[in-house]
Design an enzyme around this catalytic site. Structure first.
Site, PDB file in Angstrom:
ATOM      1  CE  LYS A 110      -1.897   2.972   2.017  1.00  0.00           C
ATOM      2  NZ  LYS A 110      -1.754   4.406   1.648  1.00  0.00           N
TER       3      LYS A 110
ATOM      4  N   GLY B 163       7.026   5.213   8.096  1.00  0.00           N
ATOM      5  CA  GLY B 163       6.142   6.371   8.167  1.00  0.00           C
ATOM      6  C   GLY B 163       6.223   7.009   9.542  1.00  0.00           C
ATOM      7  CB  SER B 164       4.073   9.471  11.124  1.00  0.00           C
ATOM      8  OG  SER B 164       2.812   8.859  11.054  1.00  0.00           O
TER       9      SER B 164
ATOM     10  CB  THR C 275       0.910   5.704  10.795  1.00  0.00           C
ATOM     11  OG1 THR C 275       0.405   6.967  10.373  1.00  0.00           O
ATOM     12  CG2 THR C 275       0.257   4.605   9.980  1.00  0.00           C
ATOM     13  N   GLY C 276       2.489   4.261  13.162  1.00  0.00           N
ATOM     14  CA  GLY C 276       3.131   3.054  13.691  1.00  0.00           C
ATOM     15  C   GLY C 276       2.407   2.519  14.919  1.00  0.00           C
TER      16      GLY C 276
ATOM     17  CD  GLU D 105      13.118   0.525   9.643  1.00  0.00           C
ATOM     18  OE1 GLU D 105      13.815   1.445  10.086  1.00  0.00           O
ATOM     19  OE2 GLU D 105      13.361  -0.673   9.844  1.00  0.00           O
TER      20      GLU D 105
ATOM     21  CB  CYS E 283      13.506   9.005   7.710  1.00  0.00           C
ATOM     22  SG  CYS E 283      14.704   7.984   6.859  1.00  0.00           S
TER      23      CYS E 283
ATOM     24  CD  GLU F 256      10.085  13.126  11.378  1.00  0.00           C
ATOM     25  OE1 GLU F 256       8.962  12.626  11.607  1.00  0.00           O
ATOM     26  OE2 GLU F 256      10.975  12.530  10.768  1.00  0.00           O
TER      27      GLU F 256
END
Ligand code: NAD
Length: 496
Positions: A189, A242-243, A246-247, A265, A300, A399
């Site tokens: 995705k 991603g962020s 979301t993780g 990651e 990142c 961030e």
């Protein structure tokens, strides 16, 4: 040919509406839903993508499961899988310029960087894992005479991968290449705003000989298609970049569904630490600027916090600000541009908001701080350097994922370590010093998965990339990436 006229010609081509890639074919969403993507270059519509829902994800997962269970790919000799993936690497290289241009039209990275970091890196990843897979053997355990212990590696089965928009091809290939080389089937995705090049990779993989159903790409919103994938009982391992927000959700989805393995990651607030004894402070200043500002800071591992020893602080910061101001912000499809566009209007507003917040908290903006080229409709921002940023400031801790560098002064090595480790993150760091002993002490003391010494960025595939702290829990790159997509199996055999 990588010249401006070739890039301009590719950029003028219309991009047709895109379907998912499921079981070897392009298909629309089951319910016909579509979504528009905008180009960061000018804020205008680029094309439409299928907006996947739970039914599309279920179809892709079913195709992946069937392909895995009938062993059409997993059952092939590693050397055969290698041949297909090497062919894919060649096809990516054949289309490198058109893939890079397509990706830049969608995500806004400057083309000079995209060429290397996107198709160039993706081809390298497929080649690396293809070459590795027929050279890694299992183990014979050191048992007593009467038994034989065998340790073998097996593909986990169906791998789900969810990737971000900043380097879709590079990060996508970090997930796909080891997963496919190891014999898994995959449902990918992509980010809703950076899907085009990964859809094309799926077609090229089919052309290279990857059987239908082994690689599926479902496009759509994270909260819809991404959530459905993360909840799917068919997915055995979920690979994510991603962020952190979301993780966290993905870990919950795994707990609520089938306890799939989840590898994250995530983001960073990476310190780049400048000691006054650095061998070449001019080089350090230039690399400090490129280490945060390339891809408009949307990297990142960007060195987004500059920690500078008191004795060199003023001179060094002036040099970094000079380099920053000299970097050319421009159309991401111009070979001359050193910094392209921010990816979205939201990303631009967020970065500008951090600048305002830093001012309000007492930092000084020594260069940049404003939107540029507003008349183009694109999302451009001047590289920005903020000094006097203190550990309590938001700009120190959070961030930005934009072109904003936070500068903090330190006096001792111990203070530098405390500042470096003073966020929840632990992705990357840089240390500039002429002392070998200090370099090693700092590598040990700084909490980060990747510590650069007298450089920043540029590490290749041979070393793993993975976060400490809240920057993640897995590793992309290197042979360690196989650990996420393979199960270890032990056999204990009684020799009678
Ligand atoms: P994001 O978390 O918003 O989105 C990443 C992906 O997750 C997208 O495909 C998105 O559609 C999907 N997603 C969003 N919500 C979801 C949900 N509820 N369920 C399932 N999937 C969902 O992150 P982003 O803004 O696209 O990317 C920027 C972040 O990625 C930054 O924090 C950056 O530091 C990080 N990043 C980390 C690395 C690394 O190697 N550690 C590399 C690149 C980027």
């Amino acid at each position: 040919m990588t010249d401006q006229p070739s890039i301009d010609a590719l950029a003028a081509l219309p991009v047709s509406p895109q379907g998912h890639f499921i079981d070897g074919r392009r298909v629309p969403s089951r319910d016909g839903a579509e979504m528009e993507t905008l180009s960061p270059r000018d804020g205008r519509a680029l094309t439409t993508l299928a907006a996947g829902g739970a039914a599309d994800v279920a179809a892709a997962c079913a195709a992946a499961r069937k392909a895995f269970e009938d062993r059409r790919w997993a059952g092939r000799a590693p050397a055969e899988r290698k041949r297909v993936l090497l062919r894919l690497a060649e096809l990516i290289e054949r289309e490198a310029l058109s893939l890079a241009v397509l990706g830049v039209r969608e995500n806004g990275t400057e083309i000079s960087m995209a060429l290397k970091a996107e198709p160039g890196s993706a081809a390298g990843s497929f080649r690396y894992y293809a070459e590795a897979v027929d050279k890694i053997a299992g183990e014979v355990a050191p048992t007593a005479e009467g038994a034989l212990g065998l340790v073998t590696r097996e593909p986990v089965g169906v791998v789900g991968a969810i990737v971000p928009w900043n380097f879709p091809l590079m990060i996508g290939a970090w997930k796909l290449a080891p997963a496919l080389a190891a014999g898994n089937s995959v449902v990918l995705k992509p980010a809703e705003t950076a899907s085009l090049t990964l859809l094309r990779i799926a077609e090229l993989a089919a052309e290279a000989g990857l059987p239908d159903g082994v690689l599926n790409v479902v496009t759509g919103q994270g909260a819809v298609a991404g959530e459905a994938l993360a909840l799917s009982p068919e997915v055995d391992a979920l690979l994510f970049t991603g962020s952190g927000a979301t993780g966290r959700r993905l870990l919950e989805y795994a707990a609520r569904s089938n306890l799939k393995r989840v590898y994250l990651e995530l983001g960073g607030k990476s310190p780049n630490i400048i000691f006054a004894d650095a061998p070449d402070l001019d080089k350090a200043a230039k690399v400090a600027a490129t280490g945060i500002f390339r891809n408009a800071g949307q990297v990142c591992i960007a060195g987004s916090r500059l920690l500078v020893e008191d004795a060199s602080h003023d001179e060094f910061v002036a040099a970094v600000a000079r380099h920053a101001a000299a970097m050319l912000v421009g159309d991401p499809l111009s070979l001359a541009s050193e910094i392209g566009a921010l990816h979205s209007e939201a990303q631009l507003r967020r970065a500008l908001g951090f600048v305002e917040g830093a001012r309000a908290e007492g930092a000084e903006i020594v260069t940049g701080g404003a939107r540029l080229m507003e008349e183009t409709g694109g999302w451009f921002m001047a590289p920005t350097v903020a000094t006097g940023v203190a550990p309590g400031h938001r700009l120190f801790r959070e961030e930005v994922f934009g072109p904003v560098l936070a500068v903090t002064r330190f006096r001792t090595e111990a203070e530098a370590v405390a500042l470096a480790n003073g966020t929840e993150y632990g992705l990357a760091a840089g240390v500039w010093t002429g002392s070998l002993s200090r370099a090693h002490r700092m590598v040990r003391a700084v909490r980060a998965g990747l510590v650069h010494v007298n450089t920043y960025g540029g590490s290749d595939l041979t070393v793993p990339l993975g976060g400490h702290g809240q920057s993640g829990n897995g590793h992309d790159k290197s042979l360690h990436a196989f650990d996420k997509v393979q199960n270890l199996k032990s056999a204990w055999i009684d020799l009678g």
